[in-house]
Design a protein around this motif. Structure first.
Motif, PDB file in Angstrom:
ATOM      1  N   MET A  28       0.813  -1.186   0.000  1.00  0.00           N
ATOM      2  CA  MET A  28       0.000   0.000   0.000  1.00  0.00           C
ATOM      3  C   MET A  28       0.864   1.261   0.000  1.00  0.00           C
ATOM      4  SD  MET A  28      -3.080   0.621  -0.298  1.00  0.00           S
ATOM      5  CE  MET A  28      -4.521  -0.271   0.072  1.00  0.00           C
ATOM      6  N   ALA A  29       1.984   1.204   0.690  1.00  0.00           N
ATOM      7  CA  ALA A  29       2.853   2.380   0.774  1.00  0.00           C
ATOM      8  C   ALA A  29       3.421   2.726  -0.593  1.00  0.00           C
ATOM      9  CB  ALA A  29       3.972   2.136   1.786  1.00  0.00           C
ATOM     10  N   GLY A  30       3.685   1.704  -1.417  1.00  0.00           N
ATOM     11  CA  GLY A  30       4.220   1.943  -2.744  1.00  0.00           C
ATOM     12  C   GLY A  30       3.218   2.633  -3.644  1.00  0.00           C
ATOM     13  N   SER A  31       1.958   2.243  -3.555  1.00  0.00           N
ATOM     14  CA  SER A  31       0.949   2.872  -4.415  1.00  0.00           C
ATOM     15  C   SER A  31       0.661   4.303  -3.974  1.00  0.00           C
ATOM     16  CB  SER A  31      -0.342   2.038  -4.428  1.00  0.00           C
ATOM     17  OG  SER A  31      -0.929   2.019  -3.148  1.00  0.00           O
ATOM     18  N   ALA A  32       0.783   4.575  -2.665  1.00  0.00           N
ATOM     19  CA  ALA A  32       0.577   5.940  -2.172  1.00  0.00           C
ATOM     20  C   ALA A  32       1.675   6.866  -2.682  1.00  0.00           C
ATOM     21  CB  ALA A  32       0.529   5.951  -0.647  1.00  0.00           C
ATOM     22  N   VAL A  78       3.317   6.443  -5.469  1.00  0.00           N
ATOM     23  CA  VAL A  78       3.106   6.613  -6.907  1.00  0.00           C
ATOM     24  C   VAL A  78       2.029   7.681  -7.142  1.00  0.00           C
ATOM     25  CG1 VAL A  78       2.226   5.476  -8.988  1.00  0.00           C
ATOM     26  CG2 VAL A  78       3.868   4.300  -7.538  1.00  0.00           C
ATOM     27  N   VAL A  79       0.959   7.612  -6.342  1.00  0.00           N
ATOM     28  CA  VAL A  79      -0.121   8.588  -6.472  1.00  0.00           C
ATOM     29  C   VAL A  79       0.389   9.986  -6.143  1.00  0.00           C
ATOM     30  CG1 VAL A  79      -2.340   9.329  -5.504  1.00  0.00           C
ATOM     31  CG2 VAL A  79      -1.961   6.931  -6.084  1.00  0.00           C
ATOM     32  N   SER A  80       1.161  10.110  -5.055  1.00  0.00           N
ATOM     33  CA  SER A  80       1.686  11.429  -4.695  1.00  0.00           C
ATOM     34  C   SER A  80       2.654  11.939  -5.757  1.00  0.00           C
ATOM     35  CB  SER A  80       2.349  11.392  -3.319  1.00  0.00           C
ATOM     36  OG  SER A  80       3.508  10.594  -3.358  1.00  0.00           O
ATOM     37  N   LEU A  81       3.426  11.044  -6.372  1.00  0.00           N
ATOM     38  CA  LEU A  81       4.333  11.432  -7.452  1.00  0.00           C
ATOM     39  C   LEU A  81       3.534  11.923  -8.662  1.00  0.00           C
ATOM     40  CD1 LEU A  81       7.200  11.596  -8.596  1.00  0.00           C
ATOM     41  CD2 LEU A  81       6.933   9.240  -9.352  1.00  0.00           C
ATOM     42  N   LEU A  82       2.451  11.224  -9.005  1.00  0.00           N
ATOM     43  CA  LEU A  82       1.615  11.642 -10.132  1.00  0.00           C
ATOM     44  C   LEU A  82       0.958  12.992  -9.861  1.00  0.00           C
ATOM     45  CD1 LEU A  82      -0.030   8.264 -11.191  1.00  0.00           C
ATOM     46  CD2 LEU A  82       1.717   9.558 -12.416  1.00  0.00           C
ATOM     47  N   LEU A  83       0.503  13.188  -8.621  1.00  0.00           N
ATOM     48  CA  LEU A  83      -0.096  14.476  -8.269  1.00  0.00           C
ATOM     49  C   LEU A  83       0.931  15.603  -8.354  1.00  0.00           C
ATOM     50  CD1 LEU A  83      -2.400  13.472  -5.291  1.00  0.00           C
ATOM     51  CD2 LEU A  83      -3.098  14.150  -7.594  1.00  0.00           C
ATOM     52  N   GLU A  84       2.135  15.322  -7.908  1.00  0.00           N
ATOM     53  CA  GLU A  84       3.190  16.335  -7.976  1.00  0.00           C
ATOM     54  C   GLU A  84       3.554  16.650  -9.428  1.00  0.00           C
ATOM     55  OE1 GLU A  84       7.757  17.002  -6.531  1.00  0.00           O
ATOM     56  OE2 GLU A  84       6.510  15.616  -5.396  1.00  0.00           O
ATOM     57  N   LEU A  85       3.605  15.618 -10.273  1.00  0.00           N
ATOM     58  CA  LEU A  85       3.895  15.831 -11.690  1.00  0.00           C
ATOM     59  C   LEU A  85       2.778  16.646 -12.349  1.00  0.00           C
ATOM     60  CD1 LEU A  85       5.375  12.397 -12.804  1.00  0.00           C
ATOM     61  CD2 LEU A  85       6.570  14.577 -12.636  1.00  0.00           C
ATOM     62  N   ALA A  86       1.537  16.373 -11.994  1.00  0.00           N
ATOM     63  CA  ALA A  86       0.419  17.139 -12.547  1.00  0.00           C
ATOM     64  C   ALA A  86       0.505  18.602 -12.128  1.00  0.00           C
ATOM     65  CB  ALA A  86      -0.907  16.525 -12.108  1.00  0.00           C
TER      66      ALA A  86
END
Length: 95
Positions: free
Chosen positions: A1-5, A7-15
Motif C-alpha cells: 500500500m505504501a508503494g501505491s501511495a 506513486v499517487v503522490s508522485l503523479l499528483l506532484e507531476l500534474a
C-alpha cells in the motif's frame, strides 16, 4: 500500500508541475507579445510615404505619415494642383 501511495503522490506532484509549467509558458508568451507590440512602435517604418512638392510633413486621416521630399531631391519645381477633394490633401502638390 505504501508503494501505491507514493506513486499517487508522485503523479499528483507531476500534474502540479505540469500546470505550473503551462502557466509559466503562457505568461512568458503573453509577455513576449507585449514586448513585440511595444518595441514595434519604436521601430522605423518600413514604408515611407513621400509628399512630392509638399511644404510640411503631415499625417492623413488613415494615420499614414507623409514627409516632404526636400530631403530626397533638390531639383525640379514644386507646384500645387487642385484635386477637388476627391483625393487626400497630400495629392495637392507635385514636383
Amino acid at each position: 500500500m505504501a508503494g501505491s501511495a507514493s506513486v499517487v503522490s508522485l503523479l499528483l506532484e507531476l500534474a502540479a508541475m505540469d500546470r505550473r509549467f503551462r502557466i509559466a509558458t503562457s505568461l512568458g508568451l503573453f509577455g513576449l507579445c507585449i514586448a513585440i507590440q511595444v518595441f514595434s512602435g519604436l521601430a522605423e517604418p518600413l514604408f515611407q510615404s513621400i509628399d512630392c512638392g509638399g511644404n510640411a510633413n503631415k499625417t492623413n486621416w488613415l494615420g499614414i505619415k507623409w514627409v516632404v521630399d526636400d530631403g530626397y531631391i533638390k531639383t525640379g519645381k514644386a507646384a500645387q494642383v487642385q484635386n477637388l477633394d476627391a483625393y487626400g490633401e497630400e495629392l495637392n502638390s507635385l514636383r
